[in-house]
Design a protein around this motif. Structure first.
Motif, PDB file in Angstrom:
ATOM      1  N   ARG A 115       0.847  -1.194   0.000  1.00 49.31           N
ATOM      2  CA  ARG A 115       0.000   0.000   0.000  1.00 49.31           C
ATOM      3  C   ARG A 115       0.877   1.237   0.000  1.00 49.31           C
ATOM      4  NH1 ARG A 115      -5.357   1.188   1.452  1.00 49.31           N
ATOM      5  NH2 ARG A 115      -5.648  -1.026   1.945  1.00 49.31           N
ATOM      6  N   LEU A 116       0.438   2.242  -0.769  1.00 50.99           N
ATOM      7  CA  LEU A 116       1.042   3.561  -0.735  1.00 50.99           C
ATOM      8  C   LEU A 116       0.008   4.494  -0.123  1.00 50.99           C
ATOM      9  CD1 LEU A 116       3.526   5.181  -1.440  1.00 50.99           C
ATOM     10  CD2 LEU A 116       2.638   5.503  -3.746  1.00 50.99           C
ATOM     11  N   CYS A 122       6.601   6.879  -3.252  1.00 54.04           N
ATOM     12  CA  CYS A 122       7.354   5.689  -3.665  1.00 54.04           C
ATOM     13  C   CYS A 122       7.908   5.998  -5.050  1.00 54.04           C
ATOM     14  CB  CYS A 122       6.444   4.465  -3.688  1.00 54.04           C
ATOM     15  SG  CYS A 122       7.288   2.895  -4.025  1.00 54.04           S
ATOM     16  N   SER A 127       9.436   2.275  -6.782  1.00 60.84           N
ATOM     17  CA  SER A 127       8.280   2.023  -7.640  1.00 60.84           C
ATOM     18  C   SER A 127       8.303   0.606  -8.201  1.00 60.84           C
ATOM     19  CB  SER A 127       8.220   3.050  -8.774  1.00 60.84           C
ATOM     20  OG  SER A 127       9.255   2.857  -9.713  1.00 60.84           O
ATOM     21  N   ARG A 136      -2.122  -4.338  -4.898  1.00 56.50           N
ATOM     22  CA  ARG A 136      -1.409  -3.066  -4.837  1.00 56.50           C
ATOM     23  C   ARG A 136      -2.417  -1.921  -4.711  1.00 56.50           C
ATOM     24  NH1 ARG A 136       1.352  -6.008  -9.123  1.00 56.50           N
ATOM     25  NH2 ARG A 136       0.060  -4.949 -10.689  1.00 56.50           N
ATOM     26  N   VAL A 138      -2.921   2.161  -4.130  1.00 57.60           N
ATOM     27  CA  VAL A 138      -2.357   3.516  -4.106  1.00 57.60           C
ATOM     28  C   VAL A 138      -3.488   4.460  -3.710  1.00 57.60           C
ATOM     29  CG1 VAL A 138      -1.195   5.335  -5.387  1.00 57.60           C
ATOM     30  CG2 VAL A 138      -0.699   2.927  -5.912  1.00 57.60           C
ATOM     31  N   ALA A 142      -1.416   9.979  -2.753  1.00 61.04           N
ATOM     32  CA  ALA A 142      -0.098   9.360  -2.649  1.00 61.04           C
ATOM     33  C   ALA A 142       0.723   9.728  -3.883  1.00 61.04           C
ATOM     34  CB  ALA A 142      -0.226   7.844  -2.528  1.00 61.04           C
ATOM     35  N   TYR A 144       3.339   8.250  -6.555  1.00 61.89           N
ATOM     36  CA  TYR A 144       4.042   7.111  -7.169  1.00 61.89           C
ATOM     37  C   TYR A 144       4.818   7.647  -8.369  1.00 61.89           C
ATOM     38  CZ  TYR A 144       4.810   2.542  -9.321  1.00 61.89           C
ATOM     39  OH  TYR A 144       5.388   1.421  -9.886  1.00 61.89           O
ATOM     40  N   LEU A 244      -2.101   5.106 -13.106  1.00 58.99           N
ATOM     41  CA  LEU A 244      -2.031   3.981 -12.175  1.00 58.99           C
ATOM     42  C   LEU A 244      -2.952   2.850 -12.615  1.00 58.99           C
ATOM     43  CD1 LEU A 244      -2.083   6.002  -8.829  1.00 58.99           C
ATOM     44  CD2 LEU A 244      -0.144   4.689  -9.722  1.00 58.99           C
ATOM     45  N   ALA A 250      -1.942   0.061  -9.723  1.00 64.49           N
ATOM     46  CA  ALA A 250      -2.921  -0.141  -8.656  1.00 64.49           C
ATOM     47  C   ALA A 250      -3.960  -1.136  -9.158  1.00 64.49           C
ATOM     48  CB  ALA A 250      -3.574   1.195  -8.298  1.00 64.49           C
TER      49      ALA A 250
END
Length: 253
Positions: A115-116, A122, A127, A136, A138, A142, A144, A244, A250
């Protein structure tokens, strides 16, 4: 890499419209952000540390800081020490490029989720580590970030390259000492340099191939590499929510 070196970049990727009557369209897959001042902390810039935290949804392992050489082994030890955990939370500016995929494979072998969190970052090598998560997540807010890998961030690699080209001077001196004409000296030195550059190019291509295979293993779209390779190593392309989803970074519903 230290985050304060990074300048956010706006990346645009064109979508190929379907059908003769479809209008040309563009979709923003990367977005430009100013990271919160809270990221300029000692913990974020320091070598990665691991700590276990209890949350309402269970126990998690928080991995925070720069990814250093040998980080995959330290991650493996941290996971073993933590015991049963629900997720790994990353907060990292990146670091040693090749450690990212190694860390990701350790996470994937254990079928773990990552998790972000909101306002966590990240970036770069992180990454790639993040992609090892089976699930995953996000969170909105957040960060990324991806960019082109760079051997210039590897001090050992740069030292090896320097040592290779140190041989140019030695080669030239030796040829001159043996009485070779200038044109032959120049041609021999040029070939020597070209050989070293070809070797460096092969090594860079090998790294790119390793990363492409890793993305396939982790069920990522290879289009991911488009924004990564189009972003200089001293900049960061922060994936938008559209990016994402598009690249399958994600995958949590």
């Amino acid at each position: 890499m230290i985050l304060r070196r990074f300048a956010p970049l706006l990346c645009l990727t064109a979508l190929a419209p379907q059908g003769a009557l479809a209008q040309k369209a563009e979709q923003t897959y990367c977005a430009s952000y100013d990271l919160p001042q809270s990221y300029q902390t000692d913990a974020f810039a320091a070598p990665m540390t691991y700590r276990v935290q209890n949350t309402p949804n269970g126990k998690v392992l928080i991995a925070e800081g720069q990814i250093m050489a040998g980080e995959s082994q330290r991650l493996q030890q941290a996971i073993a020490k933590a015991g049963a955990i629900e997720e790994i939370w990353f907060n990292s500016p990146g670091g040693a490029a090749m450690e990212g995929p190694y860390m990701g494979r350790i996470i994937r072998a254990r079928n773990m989720a990552v998790r972000l969190r909101k306002e966590y970052a990240c970036i770069s090598a992180c990454s790639y580590a993040f992609l090892g998560g089976v699930i995953r997540t996000v969170e909105p807010g957040a960060y990324y970030g991806i960019h082109m890998f760079s051997a210039t961030g590897d001090s050992q690699g740069m030292l090896e390259l320097f040592n290779r080209f140190q041989g140019v001077s030695t080669k030239r001196t030796e040829l001159i000492r043996k009485g070779n004409p200038q044109n032959k000296v120049d041609a021999a030195v040029a070939e020597y340099v070209a050989h070293e550059l070809r070797t460096w190019e092969k090594e860079s291509a090998k790294i790119a191939a390793i990363r492409a295979r890793y993305l396939v293993e982790m069920s990522l779209s290879l289009d991911f590499m488009t924004d990564a390779f189009n972003t200089d190593s001293d900049k960061v392309c922060y994936l938008s929510q559209a990016g994402l989803t598009r690249y399958n970074v994600a995958n949590a519903n």
